[in-house]
Structures are given as C-alpha cells and as structure tokens.
Design a protein around this motif. Structure first.
Motif, PDB file in Angstrom:
ATOM      1  N   GLU A   1      -8.659   2.877  -7.404  1.00 15.05           N
ATOM      2  CA  GLU A   1      -8.347   4.251  -7.038  1.00 15.05           C
ATOM      3  C   GLU A   1      -7.120   4.736  -7.791  1.00 15.05           C
TER       4      GLU A   1
ATOM      5  N   LYS B   1       0.805  -1.227   0.000  1.00 14.22           N
ATOM      6  CA  LYS B   1       0.000   0.000   0.000  1.00 14.22           C
ATOM      7  C   LYS B   1       0.838   1.276   0.000  1.00 14.22           C
TER       8      LYS B   1
ATOM      9  N   HIS C   1      -2.649   4.875   0.523  1.00 16.11           N
ATOM     10  CA  HIS C   1      -3.386   4.067  -0.443  1.00 16.11           C
ATOM     11  C   HIS C   1      -4.267   3.086   0.320  1.00 16.11           C
ATOM     12  N   THR C   2      -5.441   2.809  -0.224  1.00 14.04           N
ATOM     13  CA  THR C   2      -6.378   1.923   0.457  1.00 14.04           C
ATOM     14  C   THR C   2      -5.997   0.458   0.334  1.00 14.04           C
ATOM     15  N   ASP C   3      -5.235   0.117  -0.698  1.00  9.95           N
ATOM     16  CA  ASP C   3      -4.824  -1.272  -0.886  1.00  9.95           C
ATOM     17  C   ASP C   3      -3.582  -1.283  -1.770  1.00  9.95           C
TER      18      ASP C   3
END
Length: 169
Positions: A111, A64, A83-85
């Motif tokens: 994203e 991430k 970052h979300t993932d």
C-alpha cells in the motif's frame, strides 16, 4: 551501542537522522552531538525523512505509524495512523505539503498512502501489489509518486488521483 537501521542527511549536510531500534536520533554532524532522541514508536523505525525546509522530520515504523516531529524542539507533532501494516518508506513532497508512506504485509499486501500535512489527514490510499512496498519517492513537480515493491516491480502513480502511469518489472 545501538545499531542504526536507516540514516537520512539534511539538505545542507549538517544533520543526520538515524533510525535506531524504536527511536530516531537527530545528530549534529559538525559538533558530533546528539540533539534529540525521538521516542514515540513501539517497534523498529524503518524510514526517515527531513521536510524540504528542514523544519519537520518524519519517522516510519513497523508499528504501522508515521510520526511527524519538530526538528527544533524534538517534540512529536502528530502521529499518522491508519496503515494496514508496517511502514517501510516515507518521503515529503518537494513542496512540503504532502507525505507519502509505503508499506504492507510481505507476500500479502502492499500500500501507498498520501497524507495532507496541512490537515494531517489521509488524502489517498493506493493498493499497490500483493507484496510489500519498500521505497517511495516524489517527482520534482509533486505530480507523480513512485514506489519499489518486493515483487520486483517499480510503479508510478498520479499523486492527485492514484492512477497508475508507470509499471516496470
């Protein structure tokens, strides 16, 4: 021998940046020597980029994060977190002022993030699709960004506003 998952060549073709497990390796193609092993990620490296001037490097990872490196010393300059993932794609803007990163969670969320490199801050976060973003790119004038998504779409956005201007798929 480690397996390289990704490779990026310098603009002049003299250097190769290889993503190997949770590290990046900067190799001199003229001498065949490894200059640096860039270690700073805790999971696989999926994308790499040279800055337009060749002074900085970027590595994107399943952990991430995007790490920014000094190409001359091999030292980490900054870790872009938020970052979300996983981050699967990374690219410098042609003027070198910004960096785009794309990623997400498969079958859930995609994203694109645009980072201001002068401040190392997140400039814009764009929710893109209900699936992962894999490839990212800039237009030559740095006004548009584009991404390729796992939902079989290609999307383009204004880099300043995040407004979607291209959808194909």
């Amino acid at each position: 021998v480690d397996t390289a998952r990704v490779i990026e060549l310098s603009k002049d073709g003299t250097l190769a940046l290889l993503g190997v497990d949770n590290a990046a390796i900067l190799a001199d193609l003229q001498t065949g020597q490894v200059r640096f092993r860039l270690e700073g990620h805790s999971d696989y490296v999926y994308s790499l980029a040279f800055s337009p001037d060749g002074i900085r490097l970027a590595s994107a990872s399943n952990d991430k994060t995007v790490n920014l490196w000094d190409a001359e010393s091999g030292q980490i300059l900054h870790a872009l977190e938020g970052h979300t993932d996983a981050v699967f794609g990374v690219a410098y803007s042609p003027d070198g002022k910004y960096l785009i990163a794309g990623g997400g969670t498969p079958a859930q969320f995609g994203e694109v993030q645009i980072w201001d490199l002068a401040k190392n801050t997140l400039k814009l976060s764009i929710p893109v699709s209900f699936d992962t973003v894999y490839g990212v790119s800039w237009s030559p004038d740095s006004k548009l960004v584009a991404c390729g998504c796992a939902d079989n779409t290609i999307r383009g956005f204004e880099a300043l506003t995040g407004k979607q201007v291209i959808f194909q798929g």
